[in-house]
Every structure is written in C-alpha cells, then in structure tokens.
Design a protein around this motif. Structure first.
Motif, PDB file in Angstrom:
ATOM      1  N   TYR A   1       0.773  -1.099  -0.070  1.00 17.30           N
ATOM      2  CA  TYR A   1      -0.129  -0.070  -0.030  1.00 17.30           C
ATOM      3  C   TYR A   1       0.885   1.249  -0.248  1.00 17.30           C
ATOM      4  CZ  TYR A   1      -3.694   3.233   1.774  1.00 17.30           C
ATOM      5  OH  TYR A   1      -4.502   4.092   2.118  1.00 17.30           O
ATOM      6  N   ALA A   2       1.878   1.155   0.630  1.00 15.87           N
ATOM      7  CA  ALA A   2       2.968   2.413   0.684  1.00 15.87           C
ATOM      8  C   ALA A   2       3.604   2.786  -0.396  1.00 15.87           C
ATOM      9  CB  ALA A   2       3.771   2.056   1.848  1.00 15.87           C
ATOM     10  N   LYS A   3       3.604   1.845  -1.582  1.00 12.88           N
ATOM     11  CA  LYS A   3       4.055   2.209  -2.701  1.00 12.88           C
ATOM     12  C   LYS A   3       3.772   3.440  -3.507  1.00 12.88           C
ATOM     13  CE  LYS A   3       6.003  -2.508  -3.395  1.00 12.88           C
ATOM     14  NZ  LYS A   3       5.920  -3.747  -4.265  1.00 12.88           N
ATOM     15  N   ASP A   4       2.474   3.478  -3.097  1.00 11.77           N
ATOM     16  CA  ASP A   4       1.696   4.657  -3.734  1.00 11.77           C
ATOM     17  C   ASP A   4       1.857   6.036  -3.169  1.00 11.77           C
ATOM     18  OD1 ASP A   4       0.525   2.866  -5.698  1.00 11.77           O
ATOM     19  OD2 ASP A   4      -1.287   2.460  -4.486  1.00 11.77           O
ATOM     20  N   TYR A   5       2.680   6.094  -2.099  1.00 10.11           N
ATOM     21  CA  TYR A   5       2.737   7.429  -1.464  1.00 10.11           C
ATOM     22  C   TYR A   5       4.142   8.023  -1.818  1.00 10.11           C
ATOM     23  CZ  TYR A   5      -1.686   6.591   0.510  1.00 10.11           C
ATOM     24  OH  TYR A   5      -3.020   6.537   0.613  1.00 10.11           O
ATOM     25  N   ASP A   6       4.232   9.315  -1.632  1.00 10.32           N
ATOM     26  CA  ASP A   6       5.479  10.229  -1.737  1.00 10.32           C
ATOM     27  C   ASP A   6       6.407  10.249  -0.745  1.00 10.32           C
ATOM     28  OD1 ASP A   6       4.598  10.798  -4.531  1.00 10.32           O
ATOM     29  OD2 ASP A   6       3.688  12.527  -3.798  1.00 10.32           O
ATOM     30  N   ILE A   7       5.826  10.077   0.449  1.00 11.60           N
ATOM     31  CA  ILE A   7       6.669  10.081   1.785  1.00 11.60           C
ATOM     32  C   ILE A   7       5.888   9.460   2.906  1.00 11.60           C
ATOM     33  CG2 ILE A   7       5.730  12.185   2.613  1.00 11.60           C
ATOM     34  CD1 ILE A   7       8.617  12.978   3.389  1.00 11.60           C
ATOM     35  N   MET A   8       6.295   8.750   3.805  1.00 10.66           N
ATOM     36  CA  MET A   8       5.619   8.305   4.900  1.00 10.66           C
ATOM     37  C   MET A   8       6.532   8.939   6.195  1.00 10.66           C
ATOM     38  SD  MET A   8       7.185   4.436   5.853  1.00 10.66           S
ATOM     39  CE  MET A   8       6.852   4.644   7.601  1.00 10.66           C
ATOM     40  N   VAL A   9       5.482   8.827   7.221  1.00  8.88           N
ATOM     41  CA  VAL A   9       5.889   9.710   8.760  1.00  8.88           C
ATOM     42  C   VAL A   9       5.437   8.706   9.766  1.00  8.88           C
ATOM     43  CG1 VAL A   9       3.744  10.905   8.736  1.00  8.88           C
ATOM     44  CG2 VAL A   9       5.748  11.530  10.039  1.00  8.88           C
ATOM     45  N   THR A  10       6.362   8.394  10.856  1.00 11.58           N
ATOM     46  CA  THR A  10       5.836   7.437  11.857  1.00 11.58           C
ATOM     47  C   THR A  10       6.832   8.398  12.902  1.00 11.58           C
ATOM     48  OG1 THR A  10       5.839   5.445  12.712  1.00 11.58           O
ATOM     49  CG2 THR A  10       8.021   5.875  11.425  1.00 11.58           C
ATOM     50  N   GLY A  11       6.550   7.604  14.094  1.00 13.21           N
ATOM     51  CA  GLY A  11       7.411   8.030  15.450  1.00 13.21           C
ATOM     52  C   GLY A  11       7.893   6.972  16.326  1.00 13.21           C
ATOM     53  N   ILE A  12       8.531   7.644  17.321  1.00 19.87           N
ATOM     54  CA  ILE A  12       9.423   6.378  18.164  1.00 19.87           C
ATOM     55  C   ILE A  12       8.206   5.607  18.993  1.00 19.87           C
ATOM     56  CG2 ILE A  12       9.254   8.089  20.470  1.00 19.87           C
ATOM     57  CD1 ILE A  12      12.145   7.155  20.403  1.00 19.87           C
ATOM     58  N   TRP A  13       7.136   5.874  19.105  1.00 24.30           N
ATOM     59  CA  TRP A  13       6.022   5.218  19.881  1.00 24.30           C
ATOM     60  C   TRP A  13       5.310   4.427  18.826  1.00 24.30           C
ATOM     61  CZ3 TRP A  13       8.458   5.394  24.098  1.00 24.30           C
ATOM     62  CH2 TRP A  13       9.122   6.773  24.377  1.00 24.30           C
ATOM     63  N   GLY A  14       5.603   4.249  17.451  1.00 21.66           N
ATOM     64  CA  GLY A  14       4.729   3.986  16.549  1.00 21.66           C
ATOM     65  C   GLY A  14       4.805   2.313  16.455  1.00 21.66           C
ATOM     66  N   MET A  15       5.872   1.628  16.759  1.00 23.39           N
ATOM     67  CA  MET A  15       5.881   0.158  16.989  1.00 23.39           C
ATOM     68  C   MET A  15       6.477  -0.203  15.747  1.00 23.39           C
ATOM     69  SD  MET A  15       4.680  -0.579  20.165  1.00 23.39           S
ATOM     70  CE  MET A  15       4.387  -2.142  20.004  1.00 23.39           C
ATOM     71  N   ILE A  16       7.026   0.457  14.855  1.00 30.13           N
ATOM     72  CA  ILE A  16       7.407  -0.167  13.550  1.00 30.13           C
ATOM     73  C   ILE A  16       8.910   0.282  12.973  1.00 30.13           C
ATOM     74  CG2 ILE A  16       4.971   0.494  12.613  1.00 30.13           C
ATOM     75  CD1 ILE A  16       6.455   2.196  10.622  1.00 30.13           C
ATOM     76  N   GLU A  17       9.622   0.455  14.085  1.00 29.74           N
ATOM     77  CA  GLU A  17      11.035   0.755  13.869  1.00 29.74           C
ATOM     78  C   GLU A  17      11.769  -0.411  13.060  1.00 29.74           C
ATOM     79  OE1 GLU A  17      10.759  -0.703  18.007  1.00 29.74           O
ATOM     80  OE2 GLU A  17       9.628   0.950  16.981  1.00 29.74           O
ATOM     81  N   GLN A  18      11.526  -1.457  13.580  1.00 32.27           N
ATOM     82  CA  GLN A  18      12.064  -2.802  12.911  1.00 32.27           C
ATOM     83  C   GLN A  18      11.493  -3.038  11.515  1.00 32.27           C
ATOM     84  OE1 GLN A  18       9.417  -2.838  15.229  1.00 32.27           O
ATOM     85  NE2 GLN A  18       7.772  -3.850  14.405  1.00 32.27           N
ATOM     86  N   ASP A  19      10.556  -2.391  11.200  1.00 33.55           N
ATOM     87  CA  ASP A  19       9.922  -2.318   9.690  1.00 33.55           C
ATOM     88  C   ASP A  19      10.661  -1.585   8.770  1.00 33.55           C
ATOM     89  OD1 ASP A  19       8.047  -4.843   9.915  1.00 33.55           O
ATOM     90  OD2 ASP A  19       6.986  -3.327  11.463  1.00 33.55           O
ATOM     91  N   LEU A  20      11.250  -0.517   9.060  1.00 37.92           N
ATOM     92  CA  LEU A  20      11.596   0.708   8.569  1.00 37.92           C
ATOM     93  C   LEU A  20      12.605   0.066   7.256  1.00 37.92           C
ATOM     94  CD1 LEU A  20      12.795   3.147  11.097  1.00 37.92           C
ATOM     95  CD2 LEU A  20      10.750   3.059   9.636  1.00 37.92           C
TER      96      LEU A  20
ATOM     97  N   ARG B   1      12.137  -2.495   5.609  1.00 42.97           N
ATOM     98  CA  ARG B   1      11.183  -2.898   4.385  1.00 42.97           C
ATOM     99  C   ARG B   1      10.596  -1.931   3.677  1.00 42.97           C
ATOM    100  NH1 ARG B   1       6.870  -6.472   7.358  1.00 42.97           N
ATOM    101  NH2 ARG B   1       6.281  -7.076   5.626  1.00 42.97           N
ATOM    102  N   PHE B   2      10.319  -0.759   4.389  1.00 41.73           N
ATOM    103  CA  PHE B   2       9.966   0.539   3.690  1.00 41.73           C
ATOM    104  C   PHE B   2      11.033   1.300   2.931  1.00 41.73           C
ATOM    105  CE2 PHE B   2       6.596   0.422   7.140  1.00 41.73           C
ATOM    106  CZ  PHE B   2       5.590   0.297   6.334  1.00 41.73           C
ATOM    107  N   LYS B   3      12.155   1.104   3.509  1.00 45.99           N
ATOM    108  CA  LYS B   3      13.384   1.726   2.528  1.00 45.99           C
ATOM    109  C   LYS B   3      13.518   0.837   1.378  1.00 45.99           C
ATOM    110  CE  LYS B   3      17.112   4.631   3.186  1.00 45.99           C
ATOM    111  NZ  LYS B   3      16.778   6.130   3.490  1.00 45.99           N
ATOM    112  N   ALA B   4      13.278  -0.451   1.356  1.00 49.33           N
ATOM    113  CA  ALA B   4      13.574  -1.150   0.421  1.00 49.33           C
ATOM    114  C   ALA B   4      12.477  -0.718  -0.920  1.00 49.33           C
ATOM    115  CB  ALA B   4      13.215  -2.617   0.494  1.00 49.33           C
ATOM    116  N   ILE B   5      11.462   0.000  -0.689  1.00 52.23           N
ATOM    117  CA  ILE B   5      10.432   0.495  -1.872  1.00 52.23           C
ATOM    118  C   ILE B   5      10.453   1.926  -2.096  1.00 52.23           C
ATOM    119  CG2 ILE B   5       8.783  -1.460  -1.127  1.00 52.23           C
ATOM    120  CD1 ILE B   5       6.931   0.821   0.130  1.00 52.23           C
ATOM    121  N   ASP B   6      11.775   2.381  -1.690  1.00 55.45           N
ATOM    122  CA  ASP B   6      12.145   3.800  -2.065  1.00 55.45           C
ATOM    123  C   ASP B   6      11.274   4.677  -1.503  1.00 55.45           C
ATOM    124  OD1 ASP B   6      14.580   2.904  -3.069  1.00 55.45           O
ATOM    125  OD2 ASP B   6      13.484   2.299  -5.157  1.00 55.45           O
ATOM    126  N   ILE B   7      10.247   4.634  -0.538  1.00 56.88           N
ATOM    127  CA  ILE B   7       9.754   5.713  -0.143  1.00 56.88           C
ATOM    128  C   ILE B   7      10.189   6.574   0.839  1.00 56.88           C
ATOM    129  CG2 ILE B   7       8.595   4.016   1.665  1.00 56.88           C
ATOM    130  CD1 ILE B   7       5.950   5.835   1.313  1.00 56.88           C
TER     131      ILE B   7
END
Length: 258
Positions: free
Chosen positions: A108-127, A129-135
């Motif tokens: 789903y993230a592939k359709d977006y120009d930028i993503m934003v998250t934060g330190i309490w977002g529970m997704i730091e381990q997934d970064l 995976r997002f980096k790999a799709i060049d967002i």
C-alpha cells in the motif's frame, strides 16, 4: 503522505474532554489541512473510542482503510494543561501493543510520496522494508535522544525530527552525529525558541510565529506536517521550516490536537 504508527485518545483530566490524537495521526490531519492528501495506518480497539477516532479521521479527510480494529481498548493518554502548556500523565497502550505491519501495508505504501512515523509507532523494525520500496521516511524521535530506537532507526530515516529546548554546542554536536548515521536532514523543534535544522552543511534556525497560546498539544506534529508538505512542494529547507512554524501557530490557538 502516509502516516503509520501510534494513535490515542487524549483525555484532558481537568476539563473531562477527550480529543483524538497521536503523533502520526496528528501529522496526517494537519497535512490534509494544508491541502495535501494523507492516509493513516495503525490499530484501534473495539471500544467507542476506536470508532470515534476512525470517524474523526474520515471527517477530516484522512483515508482510513488500512486501520486495524483489534479486540480490546484504544490507547489513551492523560493530559494536564498548565498555563496552556500540555503535560502528559498516564499512558495506556491498549491494542497498540499488538500492532504489526503486514505485507499488504508495505504494498500500500508504494503509492505514496513520503511516510511519517515516530518513536512510539511500533514499526522501527519495519523501516528497512519501507526503505526497500524507495519511499522517503520521516521519523519523529520526540525528546528521546538517548533511546535505543534512535541509533537503530536513523540509518533508515531520511528526515529525522527531535524535540529540545535550547540551541547550543551540545545540541549541534548531537545533530551532526545523528546526521552522520544516515538522514538527509535533522531537525530539532525548540518550543518557544523556534527550531533548528542541519543538512550536513549548514545549521539553519527559524523562530516561532507569535500568537495567543491556548494549548501546545500538537505543536510539534503541526511543524512536521508543514515541513513535509513544503518539502513535497519542492521548497528549500528554510521555507519548509517557516511553513512548519506557521502551521504550529494555527494549532496552539485551540484546545486539543485537532
């Protein structure tokens, strides 16, 4: 813009009022307020607060189709106001403890120009995976400069945001060290002292926009939204900071994040 991570219901103890909030949630709402498009991915509970949070986001024009509804309670944060300055009390994590990113979320993230998250977002381990799709990834580390997540996340972050109080040599050393870990730009919001950014070459300072202060809730998130919207419009770093300051000034003139 795609916002991912935590949400909560901000429970104002003194007035007994409740307002939807959470760092990425707030950024998504403010981005739409500035004329952008935004979606939010996170988890809410099966309680009334979860339903209200989703309905409130939709009413603000934020897309919510990837929100996960999990059995249990939506996160809550106690808020106290002291002369317009918001202070946090007890935080109850609720179903966010079980929030996980899925393969479908990555697609789903592939359709977006930028993503934003934060330190309490529970997704730091997934970064990665997002980096790999060049967002491009924007990350709000709040005031948690020494948190273990900081060093782990920075190599996968393009725009790193922190919160502080005063400019000085130690702050600039920290920003330089953080920039060396990978981000293109490191920004620190300094409350009433404005903000400062570092792009590897220069430190750029920006003041605040004078206005009456009713509630500082969401001030930093407003800055991030303004900064990122300006960035996507191709503005330079100083103009991005100015747009962030102007957006913050709107938010702190009313009660609640939005």
């Amino acid at each position: 813009m795609l916002a991912i991570g935590d949400n909560c219901m901000d429970v104002y103890v003194q007035s007994h009022m409740e307002y939807p909030g959470g760092n990425p949630v707030n950024v998504s709402v403010y981005a739409v307020r500035l004329g952008g498009e935004a979606s939010y991915i996170g988890a809410v509970g099966t309680d009334d607060r979860g339903i209200r949070l989703i309905e409130s986001l939709r009413a603000k024009g934020v897309r919510t189709e990837r929100i996960k509804i999990l059995e249990g309670s939506t996160a809550t944060t106690e808020v106290f106001l002291k002369q317009g300055d918001r202070q946090f009390g007890t935080y109850t994590e609720g179903v966010l403890a079980d929030f996980r990113i899925s393969d479908e979320d990555i697609a789903y993230a592939k359709d977006y120009d930028i993503m934003v998250t934060g330190i309490w977002g529970m997704i730091e381990q997934d970064l990665p995976r997002f980096k790999a799709i060049d967002i491009p990834i924007a990350f709000d580390f709040s005031d948690q400069w020494a948190h273990e997540i900081v060093m782990n996340a920075l190599p996968n972050v393009d725009y790193a945001f922190f919160a502080g109080e005063h400019d000085g040599a130690s702050l600039r050393d920290f920003m330089h060290d953080a920039w060396q870990k990978g981000p293109k730009v490191v920004v620190v919001t300094l409350g009433s002292n404005g903000s400062i950014a570092y792009d590897g070459n220069d430190f750029i300072k920006m003041g605040v926009v004078d206005c009456p202060v009713v509630d500082t809730m969401g001030a930093g998130d407003s800055f991030i939204a303004g900064f990122l919207i300006a960035l996507m419009e191709g503005k330079n770093l100083r103009d991005c900071m100015q747009m962030g300051a102007e957006n913050s000034a709107v938010t702190i003139q009313y009660r609640g994040a939005w």
